[in-house]
Design an enzyme around this catalytic site. Structure first.
Site, PDB file in Angstrom:
ATOM      1  N   LYS A  10       0.840  -1.197   0.000  1.00 36.12           N
ATOM      2  CA  LYS A  10       0.000   0.000   0.000  1.00 36.12           C
ATOM      3  C   LYS A  10       0.875   1.247   0.000  1.00 36.12           C
ATOM      4  O   LYS A  10       0.616   2.209  -0.713  1.00 36.12           O
ATOM      5  CB  LYS A  10      -0.923  -0.004   1.233  1.00 36.12           C
ATOM      6  CG  LYS A  10      -2.075  -0.989   1.117  1.00 36.12           C
ATOM      7  CD  LYS A  10      -2.810  -1.194   2.434  1.00 36.12           C
ATOM      8  CE  LYS A  10      -3.850  -2.291   2.273  1.00 36.12           C
ATOM      9  NZ  LYS A  10      -4.470  -2.719   3.532  1.00 36.12           N
ATOM     10  N   GLN A  13      -4.682  -1.840   9.824  1.00 37.95           N
ATOM     11  CA  GLN A  13      -4.569  -3.123   9.124  1.00 37.95           C
ATOM     12  C   GLN A  13      -5.133  -4.246   9.992  1.00 37.95           C
ATOM     13  O   GLN A  13      -4.746  -4.404  11.143  1.00 37.95           O
ATOM     14  CB  GLN A  13      -3.093  -3.388   8.772  1.00 37.95           C
ATOM     15  CG  GLN A  13      -2.863  -4.648   7.969  1.00 37.95           C
ATOM     16  CD  GLN A  13      -3.511  -4.605   6.574  1.00 37.95           C
ATOM     17  OE1 GLN A  13      -3.406  -3.613   5.865  1.00 37.95           O
ATOM     18  NE2 GLN A  13      -4.188  -5.679   6.198  1.00 37.95           N
ATOM     19  N   ASP A  26     -11.128   2.742   4.521  1.00 35.31           N
ATOM     20  CA  ASP A  26     -11.572   1.354   4.304  1.00 35.31           C
ATOM     21  C   ASP A  26     -13.099   1.258   4.224  1.00 35.31           C
ATOM     22  O   ASP A  26     -13.627   0.227   3.802  1.00 35.31           O
ATOM     23  CB  ASP A  26     -11.084   0.464   5.452  1.00 35.31           C
ATOM     24  CG  ASP A  26      -9.841  -0.323   5.087  1.00 35.31           C
ATOM     25  OD1 ASP A  26      -9.604  -0.508   3.886  1.00 35.31           O
ATOM     26  OD2 ASP A  26      -9.127  -0.757   6.012  1.00 35.31           O
TER      27      ASP A  26
END
Ligand code: NAD
Length: 278
Positions: A51, A95, A118
């Site tokens: 990422k 994460q 997200d």
């Protein structure tokens, strides 16, 4: 037809790059994404590194904050609060999975919905379910972009989704409903998955079971999107038996090179949107 996720993800990244260059000239500011990584779970470390690499490629500033596996939940909540209030931070991602002592719900709820790249915060989940503007989870967003590349109007199509996770299946169903599809979700307790899948004009497989979907499950001429990423003998395979399915489907995503690259591109797309909306 094999759906080239890599190619489409490059298109998205180039567009983001172009927009960021323009914004840089106009506002002298660039988007900043902060990723919180807890512990040393190898796949998480790889995802986060990836990422960061791709964010830098398109001109998004990215910072990885690393914490030991035994960190206290409150410390992470304090950090998120600080990032929520930092006007130079536009996207926050924690994460997953998280270690046992940390409650995922508390963490996700604490992220400012406007910085929730997200799209997991219940405010964004609720907005998506209500058909309002929201930040959409990256993988389903990527799947939808791929589906629309194959067919612009999907009104009235029968879409079947395998899997009902908050990450993939549920938001995917909301996106397809928004596009006026008739949506069926099947999951591990569904009695006859094959019969349901055979009705699908659009099939999205997100079960995490290697080669679950056989050629005989696929309707002729359908669009097949394979979200699954599974490792067999060191090789990546999807949830769909690719060689069998490609004989029946009109268009199908490969694994790797299908949905995966789209997920990261959509994370950057979400970061840019957060930056513009803040
Ligand atoms: P999950 O384990 O949270 O959910 C899996 C879902 O599939 C559950 O709802 C379960 O009921 C259903 N399921 C499990 N076994 C089944 C079976 N035999 N038949 C029918 N349904 C079944 O998983 P997830 O986080 O949604 O991820 C699913 C897959 O997608 C995994 O392989 C994961 O690695 C992959 N993934 C890929 C990307 C990407 O960018 N391509 C992103 C996220 C996840």
């Amino acid at each position: 037809m094999i759906i080239d996720g890599k190619k489409y993800s490059e298109e998205i990244k180039n567009e983001i790059k172009r927009e960021i260059n323009e914004l840089k000239k106009k506002k002298n500011e660039i988007p900043c994404l902060v990723v919180i990584l807890i512990g040393s779970f190898e796949p998480s470390k790889i995802y986060v590194r990836n990422k960061e690499k791709v964010a830098n490629e398109v001109g998004i500033k990215s910072k990885i904050l690393k914490y030991p596996v035994d960190i206290k939940e409150q410390e992470i909540l304090n950090k998120i609060k600080e990032l929520n209030n930092d006007k130079d931070v536009h996207g926050i991602l924690v994460q997953l999975p998280l270690p046992k002592q940390i409650n995922v719900k508390n963490i996700i709820n604490s992220i400012d919905p406007k910085k929730d790249v997200d799209g997991f915060n219940p405010i964004n989940v609720g907005n998506l379910a209500s058909g309002y503007k929201s930040i959409v989870p990256c993988t389903p967003l990527g799947c939808m972009i791929l589906i629309k590349k194959i067919e612009k109007k999907i009104d009235g199509k029968h879409a079947v989704i395998i899997g009902r996770s908050n990450l993939n299946g549920k938001p995917m169903s909301q996106l397809l409903l928004k596009e006026n599809c008739t949506v069926t979700i099947v999951h591990s307790k569904t009695k006859d998955i094959k019969t349901e899948c055979k009705k699908a004009d659009i099939l999205v497989a997100a079960a995490g079971v290697p080669n679950l979907v056989r050629g005989s499950w696929i309707k002729d001429g359908s669009i097949v999107i394979d979200v699954g990423i599974n490792k067999i003998n060191g090789k990546l395979v999807g949830d769909v038996h690719f060689d069998e399915a490609k004989e029946k489907a009109r268009a199908i995503t490969p694994v790797p090179g299908g949905v995966g690259p789209m997920t990261i591109a959509c994370l950057l797309k979400n970061t840019l949107e957060c930056f513009k909306d803040l």
